[in-house]
Structures are given as C-alpha cells and as structure tokens.
Design a protein around this motif. Structure first.
Motif, PDB file in Angstrom:
ATOM      1  N   ARG A  19       0.781  -1.222  -0.191  1.00  0.00           N
ATOM      2  CA  ARG A  19       0.142  -0.087  -0.113  1.00  0.00           C
ATOM      3  C   ARG A  19       0.929   1.257  -0.064  1.00  0.00           C
ATOM      4  N   ASP A  77      -4.358   0.774  -1.187  1.00  0.00           N
ATOM      5  CA  ASP A  77      -4.589   1.434   0.138  1.00  0.00           C
ATOM      6  C   ASP A  77      -6.066   1.892   0.219  1.00  0.00           C
ATOM      7  N   ARG A  78      -6.917   2.025  -0.975  1.00  0.00           N
ATOM      8  CA  ARG A  78      -8.241   1.958  -0.915  1.00  0.00           C
ATOM      9  C   ARG A  78      -9.062   0.713  -0.756  1.00  0.00           C
ATOM     10  N   ASP A  79      -8.345  -0.393  -0.669  1.00  0.00           N
ATOM     11  CA  ASP A  79      -8.916  -1.604  -0.579  1.00  0.00           C
ATOM     12  C   ASP A  79      -9.441  -2.230  -2.167  1.00  0.00           C
ATOM     13  N   THR A  82      -8.011   2.976   3.631  1.00  0.00           N
ATOM     14  CA  THR A  82      -8.655   2.308   4.527  1.00  0.00           C
ATOM     15  C   THR A  82      -7.880   2.224   5.910  1.00  0.00           C
ATOM     16  N   LYS A  83      -8.710   2.429   7.049  1.00  0.00           N
ATOM     17  CA  LYS A  83      -7.975   2.431   8.376  1.00  0.00           C
ATOM     18  C   LYS A  83      -7.502   0.921   8.683  1.00  0.00           C
ATOM     19  N   ASN A 100      -5.563  -4.085   5.436  1.00  0.00           N
ATOM     20  CA  ASN A 100      -6.729  -4.774   4.699  1.00  0.00           C
ATOM     21  C   ASN A 100      -6.231  -5.944   3.884  1.00  0.00           C
ATOM     22  N   ASP A 127      -1.824  -1.150   7.408  1.00  0.00           N
ATOM     23  CA  ASP A 127      -1.896   0.375   7.085  1.00  0.00           C
ATOM     24  C   ASP A 127      -0.683   0.987   7.162  1.00  0.00           C
TER      25      ASP A 127
END
Length: 152
Positions: free
Chosen positions: A14, A94-96, A131-132, A135, A140
């Motif tokens: 990510r 990173d946004r899944d 996303t926190k 994932n 993260d």
C-alpha cells in the motif's frame, strides 16, 4: 518524493496519499523544467506567425538545447512509467481496490464523455484517505508507528 523510485516495480503493498502526490509533484516539476522551454518556444513561434512577424514558409530549426531537453523529458517519462503505474496500483490497494481498476480507468479514458467522468472519479479516488487498519493488501502504512513514543 523518491520513494516510488526506490520501490521501482513493487506492485504489492500500500502507498499513502503523501507518497502518491509527492511523486506526482516531482514528475510535474521535472517535466516543467525539461519541457517548459520547448512549450514556450512553440507558443512564441505560434504567436509570431499569427501577428505576421514570422514567415510561415521559413521553417525555424529546432535548437540543440530544446532538442536535448526534449530527449531528456522523453527519457524521464520512460524511466518513470513503471514507478507511476506501481505507485498508482499501491494507492488503489490502500483504498482496498484491486490494481486492475487502473487499467479500467485507462480504457474508459479513451471514450470521449465517459473518459471525463472516469478522470474525475480517478482524481477523487487518489484524494480519498486509505482504509484504516490492515486490509487484504497489507498493513496500514499510516499505522506503522501508532504505538511508539515520540521521545523514547
């Protein structure tokens, strides 16, 4: 700014917004420095032809400096093509989202009106927070040092 160059062809994991937009800014500055004089001379020649101060039949030769800058700009574009794709794929991770969405945006950009909508959607996705927490693509990148004390 140079992190995507260090992770040249790494498509897994990510990337934070900061990494993506810093690399975007680096590309913008380098492209502006290398290709800016070429664009300026082209605009100047077009303005001179429109005002009649330049004979359109006389083809001005391209100087060696603009030609060298153009070659350097082309080499920069080729050299950063893979890192640009990789950092975009990692940003989507990173946004899944799968990295294949990037190919979808590229294909959709070919269609005239749909391409504009796809470009806006792409821009929005690149600006949104990741996303926190972990994932399916990894931990993260923001949360790596959450438990550490600043002064220890």
């Amino acid at each position: 700014m140079l992190m995507p160059l260090k992770r040249y062809a790494e498509f897994s994991g990510r990337s934070r917004r900061k990494e993506f937009w810093s690399f975007f800014l680096l590309n913008l500055v380098v492209t502006g420095v290398l290709l800016g004089p070429i664009y300026a001379s082209m605009i100047g020649n077009m303005a001179a032809m429109q005002t009649g101060t330049m004979d359109p039949a006389a083809s001005p030769e391209i100087g060696t400096v603009p030609m060298a800058l153009g070659v350097l700009g082309g080499l920069w574009a080729l050299g950063t093509l893979i890192p640009n794709i990789a950092v975009t794929v990692r940003r989507l991770h990173d946004r899944d989202m799968s990295g294949w969405w990037y190919l979808g945006f590229i294909v959709l950009s070919i269609i005239p009106l749909i391409g504009l909508i796809a470009a806006i959607a792409y821009l929005v996705l690149m600006c949104l927070e990741g996303t926190k927490g972990p994932n399916r693509f990894g931990p993260d990148p923001k949360g790596e040092n959450l438990g550490s004390d600043v002064f220890s």
